[in-house]
Write a protein that holds these residues in place. Sequence first.
Motif, short mmCIF file in Angstrom:
data_model
loop_
_atom_site.label_atom_id
_atom_site.label_comp_id
_atom_site.label_asym_id
_atom_site.label_seq_id
_atom_site.Cartn_x
_atom_site.Cartn_y
_atom_site.Cartn_z
N ARG A 1 0.83 -1.28 -0.09
CA ARG A 1 0.06 -0.05 0.02
C ARG A 1 0.93 1.26 0.21
NH1 ARG A 1 -4.38 -2.33 4.35
NH2 ARG A 1 -6.08 -3.05 3.03
N LYS A 2 1.98 1.26 0.89
CA LYS A 2 2.94 2.26 0.71
C LYS A 2 3.44 2.56 -0.44
CE LYS A 2 6.83 4.33 3.30
NZ LYS A 2 7.78 4.07 4.45
N ARG A 3 3.87 1.24 -1.17
CA ARG A 3 4.52 1.73 -2.42
C ARG A 3 3.56 1.96 -3.68
NH1 ARG A 3 9.20 -2.58 -4.35
NH2 ARG A 3 10.33 -1.87 -2.66
N THR A 4 2.49 1.16 -3.77
CA THR A 4 1.62 1.67 -4.90
C THR A 4 0.27 2.41 -4.61
OG1 THR A 4 0.18 -0.55 -4.45
CG2 THR A 4 2.50 -0.65 -5.76
N GLY A 5 0.24 2.53 -3.38
CA GLY A 5 -0.97 3.17 -3.20
C GLY A 5 -2.44 2.39 -3.14
N ARG A 6 -2.24 1.06 -3.24
CA ARG A 6 -3.33 -0.01 -3.52
C ARG A 6 -3.00 -1.14 -2.66
NH1 ARG A 6 -5.60 0.17 -9.56
NH2 ARG A 6 -7.23 -0.66 -8.31
N ASP A 7 -4.25 -1.94 -2.60
CA ASP A 7 -4.11 -3.03 -1.85
C ASP A 7 -3.32 -4.28 -2.54
OD1 ASP A 7 -4.31 -5.11 0.16
OD2 ASP A 7 -6.43 -5.28 -0.12
#
Length: 260
Positions: A210-216
Amino acid sequence: MASRAELLGEIKRLAAMNGAVPRLRDMNEQGRFSERPYWDEFESWTAAVEAADLDVDDTRGATYSDDELLRDLQAVADEDKSVTRTEYRRRGAYSAGALEDRFGSWNGALRAAGLPVNRRSAVEVTCDECGETFTRPKCHLEREWTTHTFCSPECHGEWREGRIKGREHPQFDPSAHDDYSENWGVHRKQAIRRDDEQCVRCGMGRDQHRKRTGRDLHVHHITPRSAFDEIADANQIDNLITLCASCHADVEHGSVEVKA
């Protein structure tokens, strides 16, 4: 292109073979991969070794202090000028690999010594994803497998995922469509919990993703949905597997396979 898990696996193989943390030159001389994919994925050799979490002795430059290594590098550079790795190998008291291992890269050692980084062999290129202009060592561009250039790992990932469109895209959002059936959300959550909330290929955790891509994390259908008469059958948990965005892109591109 090698996945993160394959890159880390090769570091672990060399460590087991040599009984010590591998140096950069060990990878170049004995490994399956060159140094380039490690710079692309981890940004430094030191970061790659740390990510491998090795359980062997780290003897890289253990007998030399940082000050000793940097003072010798400064002495070889002469009058605050930069020095290439080849020049240091001819005139330096220590190995160039010891400096790279300690400071992450050759330019990392030059920065730590307060010296200009090597730019004489760099050429200006354009990122194939965002169009930004940046410099890249000429020797990197001359390698046979270099067909594209990217200014960052993020741009590389976005470009790779952009090769697939529509429902097979790794970031396809099933919540915006009605053909995943009512059991999709429940089984998706069950699959992620079963897989310890991490990618089954590279081990990236849910929070890190989530931190790297902003998604689950992504949940992938091992047998494609198109092979089932009923979409609810495709969504059964034994046909689902948890992947990060990067590994999902590798799987959808057909460069790697996953099994139940």
